[in-house]
Structures are given as C-alpha cells and as structure tokens.
Design a protein around this motif. Structure first.
Motif, mmCIF file in Angstrom:
data_model
loop_
_atom_site.group_PDB
_atom_site.id
_atom_site.type_symbol
_atom_site.label_atom_id
_atom_site.label_comp_id
_atom_site.label_asym_id
_atom_site.label_seq_id
_atom_site.Cartn_x
_atom_site.Cartn_y
_atom_site.Cartn_z
ATOM 1 N N GLU A 68 0.934 -3.252 -6.102
ATOM 2 C CA GLU A 68 0.981 -1.960 -5.540
ATOM 3 C C GLU A 68 -0.385 -1.531 -5.502
ATOM 4 O O GLU A 68 -1.134 -1.687 -6.470
ATOM 5 C CB GLU A 68 1.863 -0.641 -6.166
ATOM 6 C CG GLU A 68 3.316 -1.190 -5.684
ATOM 7 C CD GLU A 68 4.165 0.358 -6.076
ATOM 8 O OE1 GLU A 68 5.170 0.477 -5.738
ATOM 9 O OE2 GLU A 68 3.574 1.134 -7.170
ATOM 10 N N ALA B 7 -3.851 7.334 -3.068
ATOM 11 C CA ALA B 7 -3.376 8.650 -3.105
ATOM 12 C C ALA B 7 -4.740 9.328 -3.228
ATOM 13 O O ALA B 7 -5.052 10.694 -2.831
ATOM 14 C CB ALA B 7 -2.698 9.115 -4.365
ATOM 15 N N THR B 8 -5.847 8.874 -3.651
ATOM 16 C CA THR B 8 -7.161 9.826 -4.113
ATOM 17 C C THR B 8 -8.463 9.432 -3.154
ATOM 18 O O THR B 8 -9.459 9.809 -3.028
ATOM 19 C CB THR B 8 -7.480 9.473 -5.462
ATOM 20 O OG1 THR B 8 -7.866 8.080 -5.574
ATOM 21 C CG2 THR B 8 -6.363 9.943 -6.461
ATOM 22 N N SER C 151 -3.371 10.971 1.069
ATOM 23 C CA SER C 151 -4.766 10.810 0.596
ATOM 24 C C SER C 151 -5.665 11.739 1.191
ATOM 25 O O SER C 151 -5.347 12.224 2.635
ATOM 26 C CB SER C 151 -5.076 9.426 0.796
ATOM 27 O OG SER C 151 -5.395 9.139 2.211
ATOM 28 N N ILE D 4 -7.231 -1.260 -9.144
ATOM 29 C CA ILE D 4 -5.889 -1.677 -8.996
ATOM 30 C C ILE D 4 -5.102 -1.848 -10.380
ATOM 31 O O ILE D 4 -5.483 -2.609 -11.194
ATOM 32 C CB ILE D 4 -5.588 -2.658 -8.007
ATOM 33 C CG1 ILE D 4 -6.117 -2.519 -6.784
ATOM 34 C CG2 ILE D 4 -4.062 -3.069 -8.151
ATOM 35 C CD1 ILE D 4 -6.093 -3.569 -5.747
ATOM 36 N N LYS D 5 -4.277 -1.028 -10.719
ATOM 37 C CA LYS D 5 -3.460 -1.105 -11.870
ATOM 38 C C LYS D 5 -2.463 -2.443 -11.891
ATOM 39 O O LYS D 5 -1.740 -2.621 -10.989
ATOM 40 C CB LYS D 5 -2.524 0.032 -11.991
ATOM 41 C CG LYS D 5 -1.804 0.074 -13.649
ATOM 42 C CD LYS D 5 -1.021 1.392 -13.760
ATOM 43 C CE LYS D 5 -0.118 1.436 -15.058
ATOM 44 N NZ LYS D 5 0.386 2.425 -15.140
ATOM 45 N N ASP E 277 -2.502 2.042 -4.807
ATOM 46 C CA ASP E 277 -2.045 3.517 -4.755
ATOM 47 C C ASP E 277 -3.470 3.880 -4.109
ATOM 48 O O ASP E 277 -4.560 4.028 -4.622
ATOM 49 C CB ASP E 277 -2.156 4.088 -6.018
ATOM 50 C CG ASP E 277 -1.520 5.403 -6.038
ATOM 51 O OD1 ASP E 277 -1.804 6.035 -4.718
ATOM 52 O OD2 ASP E 277 -0.959 5.983 -6.928
ATOM 53 N N PHE F 118 0.977 -1.247 -0.118
ATOM 54 C CA PHE F 118 0.047 0.124 -0.037
ATOM 55 C C PHE F 118 0.944 1.105 -0.030
ATOM 56 O O PHE F 118 1.771 1.246 0.900
ATOM 57 C CB PHE F 118 -0.927 0.110 1.257
ATOM 58 C CG PHE F 118 -1.894 -1.038 1.241
ATOM 59 C CD1 PHE F 118 -3.129 -1.068 0.704
ATOM 60 C CD2 PHE F 118 -1.645 -2.390 2.089
ATOM 61 C CE1 PHE F 118 -3.891 -2.249 0.724
ATOM 62 C CE2 PHE F 118 -2.372 -3.652 1.774
ATOM 63 C CZ PHE F 118 -3.522 -3.360 1.154
ATOM 64 N N ILE F 119 0.528 2.154 -0.794
ATOM 65 C CA ILE F 119 1.378 3.415 -1.051
ATOM 66 C C ILE F 119 0.514 4.680 -0.943
ATOM 67 O O ILE F 119 -0.575 4.553 -1.362
ATOM 68 C CB ILE F 119 2.455 3.422 -2.565
ATOM 69 C CG1 ILE F 119 1.509 3.405 -3.717
ATOM 70 C CG2 ILE F 119 3.101 2.218 -2.397
ATOM 71 C CD1 ILE F 119 1.941 3.663 -4.793
ATOM 72 N N ASN F 120 1.130 5.603 -0.679
ATOM 73 C CA ASN F 120 0.627 7.024 -0.695
ATOM 74 C C ASN F 120 -0.869 7.446 0.288
ATOM 75 O O ASN F 120 -1.471 8.169 -0.032
ATOM 76 C CB ASN F 120 0.069 7.427 -2.184
ATOM 77 C CG ASN F 120 1.299 7.759 -3.091
ATOM 78 O OD1 ASN F 120 2.432 7.998 -2.531
ATOM 79 N ND2 ASN F 120 1.210 7.167 -4.377
#
Length: 230
Positions: free
Chosen positions: A146, A150-151, A115, A163-164, A148, A109-111
């Motif tokens: 990963e 962030a949003t 958020s 998820i990408k 993300d 988990f990142i960012n």
C-alpha cells in the motif's frame, strides 16, 4: 489468498507436442529449482486461466498439486497468445521456506482523493511506478504494497523510503541505494487554443470591416492620383 493449481507430468516434449497440447485445451509448463531436476508440466487451460487472472496469482506463494504431491511454488514466467489472450507456456519455481526470494509486487495507491494536492489544489496524481521488486522470506511475502497518498501536496513525490513496509520485507532498489519516486502530484496543464474567427455577420473568408474600409480608402487615393495625371 491461497491458490492451488493442479498439473500432471508431461512426457512428450518438443514444439509439435506443445502445439497439440494447446489445441487440446492444455498449457505446457515447467517446474524447476529447489535443487531438484526440472519437470515438464501439463495444465488444464480453463482452470489455470481462472486463477491466472487474479492479481494474487502473480505475487503469492502458490500450491502446485502435481499428481497428488503438493509443493510451494512461485510464478516465474509465462507467454500469452498475441491475439487469443490464452496462456501459451508457464514456468514455476520451487520455494525454499528458509531462503529469501525476489518477487515483483504491485502497488495499491490509497487516499489520493483526500490528499491536499488533489482535494484542495486540484492536482493530478501520477503513478511513476506500479510495482517493485521486493526481497523477503516466503512466509512474509505480501500480495501487494500500500502507498498512502494522504499527505502529498502539489509538486511533492512519495519515494520508496517513505512507504510503510510489512515486517521482514524490503525493496531491492532501496537496498542498492536507489530511493526511486513512486508517485507524485502535479498541477493540471490547461491548453488554450486561440482560433481566428470571422467578423460577426460576415461570411467565412470575408475581411473584417476595418480592413474593408482601409482597402476602400486606398482605392479612392489611387483614383485621385489618376485624375491629376490626366
């Protein structure tokens, strides 16, 4: 990260033989799959554990050096000692480069700290899933996925479909129509406990001044009634 482990063929089998191997500092194991006969393995405990403790060991194509012959394998199962934290037994599966494999891969988990839910609104991230089953060819196997954040905002969730993914990799659950939530952000729960406190200046267990006054007034009234009766 390329990981190579060494092993020798184990001739003696059975519970007693496996126990003796462990006492001698070895780990009994099995290699199977690939249309070939299973092979019983003997692996050195210390060197195996050094590799085993890496996250990549559990979700990567490993190279098994079996007495000079190298094969691509996957970790499929293992048993740990409940107290000593040593490997009691380990299983590997041969890998066919042209056949898709199903493997559990961890999430990174990142960012989260940037958020809106966390940075602006003080929310708390909840990791609903920490790993997931993926399907891919061995050459496309990632060590981790990963996620993300962030949003993400308060009350929102990240699902598998958002998820990408690396090329050639898909979630097994999603392929079966299960778009599960992976992480969410929620408001922190504040728990307020009300504790009854004695009146200021009064000893513990003493009645508040107002209650004491009421008790005195009641006693005076009772005395007055008693005098009239006499």
């Amino acid at each position: 990260m390329k990981i190579e482990i060494s092993a020798t063929k184990r001739v003696v089998k059975g519970t007693g033989a496996s126990r003796r191997l462990r006492h001698a500092g070895s780990v009994p194991g099995v290699l199977y799959g690939g249309g070939k006969e299973p092979i019983s393995l003997d692996l050195e405990q210390k060197s195996l554990f050094l590799q085993f403790r890496h996250e990549a060991f559990h979700a990567s194509i490993l190279t098994l050096n079996l007495e000079g012959n190298k094969e691509s394998v996957l970790l499929r199962d293992y048993q740990m000692h409940p107290v000593r934290n040593t490997i009691q037994h380990i299983d590997f599966q041969r890998v066919n480069e042209n056949e898709k494999i199903h493997v559990k891969v961890p999430f990174h988990f990142i960012n989260a700290e940037v958020s809106p839910g966390v940075k602006l609104n003080g929310g708390i991230v909840s990791h609903i899933m920490t790993e997931a089953n993926i399907s891919c060819l061995p050459k496309n196997l990632p060590e981790f996925i990963e996620v993300d954040l962030a949003t993400i905002d308060i009350g929102q969730s990240i699902h598998l479909s958002e998820i990408k993914m690396p090329d050639g990799v898909e979630f097994v659950q999603l392929a079966h129509g299960n778009d599960a939530a992976v992480a969410s952000v929620a408001k922190p729960r504040a728990v307020v406990e009300e504790v009854a406190k004695p009146a200021e200046g009064a000893p513990d267990g003493a009645a508040p001044a107002a209650e004491g006054a009421k008790a005195a007034d009641a006693a005076t009234a009772d005395d007055a009634k008693s005098d009239k009766a006499k």
